[in-house]
Write an enzyme that holds these catalytic residues in place. Structure first.
Site, PDB file in Angstrom:
ATOM      1  N   LYS A  65      47.530  39.985  44.703  1.00 33.30           N
ATOM      2  CA  LYS A  65      48.821  40.450  44.209  1.00 33.30           C
ATOM      3  C   LYS A  65      49.876  40.548  45.304  1.00 33.30           C
ATOM      4  O   LYS A  65      50.950  41.098  45.086  1.00 33.30           O
ATOM      5  CB  LYS A  65      48.652  41.796  43.511  1.00 33.30           C
ATOM      6  CG  LYS A  65      47.771  41.712  42.262  1.00 33.30           C
ATOM      7  CD  LYS A  65      47.669  43.053  41.554  1.00 33.30           C
ATOM      8  CE  LYS A  65      46.798  42.949  40.302  1.00 33.30           C
ATOM      9  NZ  LYS A  65      46.682  44.243  39.599  1.00 33.30           N
ATOM     10  N   ASP A 178      58.126  38.251  63.089  1.00 34.70           N
ATOM     11  CA  ASP A 178      57.013  39.198  63.009  1.00 34.70           C
ATOM     12  C   ASP A 178      55.756  38.683  63.702  1.00 34.70           C
ATOM     13  O   ASP A 178      54.687  38.544  63.093  1.00 34.70           O
ATOM     14  CB  ASP A 178      56.709  39.538  61.544  1.00 34.70           C
ATOM     15  CG  ASP A 178      55.918  40.846  61.430  1.00 34.70           C
ATOM     16  OD1 ASP A 178      55.876  41.594  62.421  1.00 34.70           O
ATOM     17  OD2 ASP A 178      55.358  41.099  60.351  1.00 34.70           O
TER      18      ASP A 178
END
Length: 484
Positions: A65, A178
């Site tokens: 998910k 990141d």
């Protein structure tokens, strides 16, 4: 020791002082690589490669998910790939997505997990990269199971990452979003590589930093923009990870450095593995990267130059440094796995014969129901003839009979593909055997027999590195099956 930084180490400085011979390892080349050029894939191709985006093929850290899910897959030419699938809201501008993907896809370097292609089909946005089978730096550094990462290997990780960043900068892709321990992956030989996914500019709803704010470059908190100097700051946090074996907030680490309390910062598992000078130099480099003023941080080329003198055991393979002297010995093998590794085709035949069709879920029932048609009766007869020939080791007849069964297409049987695969292998037709083994796995993604057969085929083709990956995958699938 402190955090004072020489102005000679700031961004853009000292480039002309880096010896050219020391940087030669960072040339744009991938020795022995046959990586294809960047291309566009269709959604159907990637759906097939991932067995319909099967849950069993999810390899990302965040699960099914998550906004972006990464799947492992396999192309028709048997090349293993990683497929990153974005959610429907990501990358609303198709042209922006394609432009970014094509730009990153032009990069090719042995220190990168290279981007092989993409898919932009309707609302679908997917990236296709090389598949790295041996987990992330975070896994090996923070969640190790057998032994901690050695000092020499940690230095190698830092060096390879610096080389990757230097290459990207030299090709006009200095921004990396990141940078963290989850972006560093290990290939089949346990060489560390930097994921290409972080080179993509983020989508409308994306964030350049998904980690805790304590690890975010201070200028990003002020402006919301990523700069090359921000990437160096993130590299500094990775150096702290490698030094400490923990994810320590930079502000806390800098306090320890200023107080000359470096012992507290260093991973206790590393005692005796490095000299005081080596530890001091790595701490000094990390503190330079973490300077509050972006101009005070070194650039990637300077990072490479600073890390070269720290490299230890350069002649030792990454496998050995990771405590894995032999790739095949990194995991226990079942009798079937050992038979595949030594190419004992007789033993594999015995296993398949004994196994029968019990792994073909629902196949026997459906076949019996269809027996009233003449076509199905002929199909059943060809299968029975193939089984008899397989049992009697008449492999040419078995191939012909199983081919008749497959060509009709009324019933799909992974076992038939597996049996024909072995027949091809015994008949010195490894390419055909590999295609059948892959087809069997496409039908049954978590069937260990199919993976074992692929390993045997790859060994026969001389593709040993890929064979070891398939062998490891098969062993993992079989172990999970036996423990459930």
């Amino acid at each position: 020791m402190g955090c004072e930084i020489s102005k000679a180490c700031c961004w853009g400085a000292r480039d002309d002082q880096v010896p050219e011979a020391q940087i030669v390892q960072n040339e744009d080349r991938i020795e022995g690589s046959d990586l294809p050029q960047f291309r566009e894939y269709t959604i159907d191709q990637l759906r097939k490669a991932t067995s319909g985006f099967a849950v069993e093929n999810i390899v990302s850290e965040h699960g099914e998910k998550a906004p972006n899910v990464v799947y492992k897959g396999k192309l028709e030419n048997q090349m293993r790939i990683a497929v990153k699938r974005f959610n429907k809201l990501a990358w609303p501008d198709a042209q922006q997505f394609m432009g970014e993907a094509r730009a990153v896809g032009q990069l090719r370097n042995h220190r990168l997990v290279n981007l092989l292609g993409c898919c932009c089909d309707g609302d679908e946005r997917l990236l296709v990269a090389e598949f790295m089978p041996n987990e992330t730096l975070a896994k090996h550094l923070f969640h190790w199971e057998t032994q901690p990462m050695k000092w020499a290997m940690r230095l190698r990780v830092a060096f390879h990452l610096a080389q990757a960043l230097e290459y990207c900068t030299s090709r006009g892709r200095a921004l990396y979003h990141d940078l963290n321990a989850y972006r560093v992956l290990f290939d089949d030989e346990y060489n560390p590589k930097l994921s290409c996914f972080g080179l993509m500019k983020n989508s409308r709803d994306g964030k350049s930093y998904s980690t805790n704010l304590a690890f975010t470059p201070p200028e990003y908190l002020r402006t919301g923009r990523v700069t090359p100097e921000s990437v160096t700051y993130s590299f500094g946090t990775l150096l702290l990870d490698l030094l400490s074996g923990k994810h320590i907030p930079p502000s806390h680490a800098l306090d320890l450095i200023r107080d000359r309390n470096v012992t507290t910062l260093t991973d206790s598992c590393l005692v005796g593995q490095f000299s005081t000078d080596e530890g001091t130099e790595l701490v000094r480099l990390a503190s330079r990267c973490l300077q509050a003023e972006p101009r005070e941080r070194p650039n990637p080329k300077s990072l490479v130059a600073a890390l070269i003198p720290l490299q230890k055991d350069s002649e030792v393979s990454s496998l050995a440094l990771m405590g894995i002297p032999d790739g095949a010995a990194a995991f226990p093998l079942t009798p079937l796995g050992e038979a595949c590794q030594r190419m004992d085709l007789t033993a594999i035949h015995e296993v398949l014969e004994k196994l029968g069709y019990k792994d073909d879920e629902g196949a026997a029932t459906e076949l019996s129901f269809q027996m009233w048609t003449n076509q199905m009766q002929e199909t059943l007869n060809s299968k029975k003839k193939g089984d008899a020939a397989f049992r009697q080791k008449d492999f040419r007849t078995a191939i012909d009979s199983y081919t008749q069964f497959i060509d009709v297409g009324t019933m799909v049987s992974p076992t038939v593909y597996a049996r024909r695969s072995l027949c091809y292998l015994i008949s010195s037709m490894p390419e055909e055997a590999l295609k059948d083994a892959s087809q069997a796995q496409s039908i049954s993604p978590v069937w260990h027999i199919a993976s074992y057969l692929q390993a045997a085929c790859l060994f026969a083709l001389g593709r040993e590195a890929e064979a070891r990956v398939a062998l490891k995958e098969a062993s993992s699938i079989e172990t999970k099956k036996n423990t459930n």
